[in-house]
Design an enzyme around this catalytic site. Structure first.
Site, PDB file in Angstrom:
ATOM      1  N   CYS A  85       0.821  -1.221   0.000  1.00 18.55           N
ATOM      2  CA  CYS A  85       0.000   0.000   0.000  1.00 18.55           C
ATOM      3  C   CYS A  85       0.850   1.264   0.000  1.00 18.55           C
ATOM      4  O   CYS A  85       0.332   2.359  -0.180  1.00 18.55           O
ATOM      5  CB  CYS A  85      -0.948  -0.006   1.191  1.00 18.55           C
ATOM      6  SG  CYS A  85      -2.085  -1.397   1.146  1.00 18.55           S
TER       7      CYS A  85
ATOM      8  N   HIS B 189      -3.380   7.150   3.091  1.00 20.24           N
ATOM      9  CA  HIS B 189      -3.759   5.860   2.524  1.00 20.24           C
ATOM     10  C   HIS B 189      -5.107   5.448   3.129  1.00 20.24           C
ATOM     11  O   HIS B 189      -5.322   5.602   4.327  1.00 20.24           O
ATOM     12  CB  HIS B 189      -2.675   4.829   2.848  1.00 20.24           C
ATOM     13  CG  HIS B 189      -3.078   3.419   2.559  1.00 20.24           C
ATOM     14  ND1 HIS B 189      -3.627   3.050   1.355  1.00 20.24           N
ATOM     15  CD2 HIS B 189      -3.021   2.295   3.321  1.00 20.24           C
ATOM     16  CE1 HIS B 189      -3.885   1.748   1.390  1.00 20.24           C
ATOM     17  NE2 HIS B 189      -3.532   1.277   2.580  1.00 20.24           N
TER      18      HIS B 189
ATOM     19  N   ASN C 215      -9.890  -0.330   0.427  1.00 17.47           N
ATOM     20  CA  ASN C 215      -8.436  -0.216   0.345  1.00 17.47           C
ATOM     21  C   ASN C 215      -7.978  -0.682  -1.039  1.00 17.47           C
ATOM     22  O   ASN C 215      -8.015  -1.876  -1.340  1.00 17.47           O
ATOM     23  CB  ASN C 215      -7.802  -1.087   1.445  1.00 17.47           C
ATOM     24  CG  ASN C 215      -6.289  -1.040   1.445  1.00 17.47           C
ATOM     25  OD1 ASN C 215      -5.673  -0.521   0.522  1.00 17.47           O
ATOM     26  ND2 ASN C 215      -5.695  -1.598   2.489  1.00 17.47           N
TER      27      ASN C 215
END
Ligand code: UT7
Length: 334
Positions: free
Chosen positions: A115, A256, A286
């Site tokens: 990520c 994020h 996500n």
């Protein structure tokens, strides 16, 4: 002050049309809309599915980015694709994108940092621009993470979604603007808490590895959660401090999008007002390396945020590896 910096000239994105809602998931695993919303903030996510591949999303995101800037593909010097779901083991998705958009003068590579893939890619491209070797770089975060998700595992399948975001980085015409600073970290001892064990050289695909479900994402959510809150908050506080800034000086915080509670905890440590925090996790979940560029896209083009020259933006990510970091951007426009 750096003599040469990189600035974000343009943004692009791609989102698959298919939506997977919390009520869809209620029919697939033992979960509830109430649990997912209260524990993560996610309401729905987009799914590309197996077949088209990572480049199918990276290419339209890159094309939109170039079109918005009025830049031709042959003017791009560098392409970095942050991804953990490349089209294939090799060649890199960057090579596929280069061919598909016709960027015949570019070189590039894929970058695997979970990520944090977009922030690692952005910082790498910015340094190549700062060095003078590169003038214009396409930095793309694209992940078809749904292809690695076990839709029987309620701990992971409710969180993740697919998407791609891209930015065009260029040498900034004025000093003191653009990507001013970044801090990146990794701690490989956290690797076991979020990984896909199979498919690499250690566990190549076999009937046995398939039967053992080793080609799916496994995650110890609590361990990742704790490390993410601490990692993102620490590094964000540090980058502000060393640039003589506080949360008040930020126009936008672009975190994020992994879990709304992680975002809130980080924003609180930074002392950033809620209205400055870019949140789109409810719509996309996500999206791994695409998460920050998708949030940045909305911050720049939607929500009437009206970024002005000189505005400070802080981006921060945490991901598999563990990897994490923050990047400080001072907005430049003519
Ligand atoms: O992008 C970087 C990578 N990932 C992350 O940043 C994710 C970080 N972690 C998280 O966001 C959270 O840990 C999760 C959202 C994954 C899980 O939330 P949590 O509040 O940490 O839940 P938990 O793992 O501590 O589990 C609490 C309970 C457990 O039940 P018991 O053992 O208390 O009976 C789980 O089995 O919640 C259960 N649970 C669920 N229940 C309903 C776990 N997933 C679900 C679910 N629906 N989808």
């Amino acid at each position: 002050m750096k003599a040469r910096t990189a600035y974000v000239r343009s943004v692009g994105r791609f989102l698959p049309e298919r939506k997977l809602t919390n009520s869809d998931l209620e029919k697939m695993v033992e979960t509830s809309n109430e649990w997912i919303v209260s524990r993560t903030g996610i309401q729905e996510r987009r799914i590309l599915g197996a077949g088209p591949g990572c480049s199918h999303m990276a290419v339209p995101a890159a094309k939109e980015c170039l079109e918005r800037a009025g830049v031709g593909p042959e003017e791009v010097d560098l392409i970095i694709v942050g991804t953990v779901t490349p089209d294939m083991m090799f060649p890199s998705t960057a090579c596929l994108v280069q061919d598909m958009i016709g960027a015949k003068n570019a070189w590039g590579f894929d970058l695997s940092a979970g990520c944090s893939g977009f922030l690692f890619s952005l910082s790498t491209a910015a340094q190549l621009i700062e060095s003078g070797r590169v003038n214009r770089a396409l930095v793309i975060g694209s992940d078809v993470i749904s292809t690695l998700i076990d839709y029987r595992d309620r701990g992971t399948c409710v969180i993740f979604g697919d998407g791609a975001g891209a930015v065009l980085l260029e040498a900034c015409p004025e000093p003191g603007f653009g990507l001013l600073d970044f801090i990146l970290h990794m701690d490989g001892s956290g690797g076991e808490y979020l990984c896909v064990k199979g498919g690499g050289s250690r566990i190549p695909p076999t009937h046995e590895s398939l039967d053992n479900r080793e080609h799916f994402v496994t995650q110890d959510g609590r361990q990742v959660y704790k490390a993410a809150v601490n990692g993102m908050a620490d590094v964000s506080v540090r980058i502000l401090e060393r640039n003589g800034l506080t949360g008040d000086d930020l126009t936008l915080f672009v975190p994020h999008q992994a879990n709304n509670r992680i975002i809130e905890a980080t924003a609180k440590r930074l002392n950033v007002e809620d209205k400055k925090v870019v949140v789109n996790i409810h719509k996309y979940g996500n999206t791994v390396a695409a998460s920050i560029p998708l949030a940045l896209y909305e911050a720049v083009l939607e929500n009437e945020r009206d970024l002005k020259k000189g505005d400070y933006l802080l981006m921060s990510a945490f991901g598999a590896g563990f990897t994490w970091g923050s990047a400080l951007l001072r907005w430049w426009q003519s």
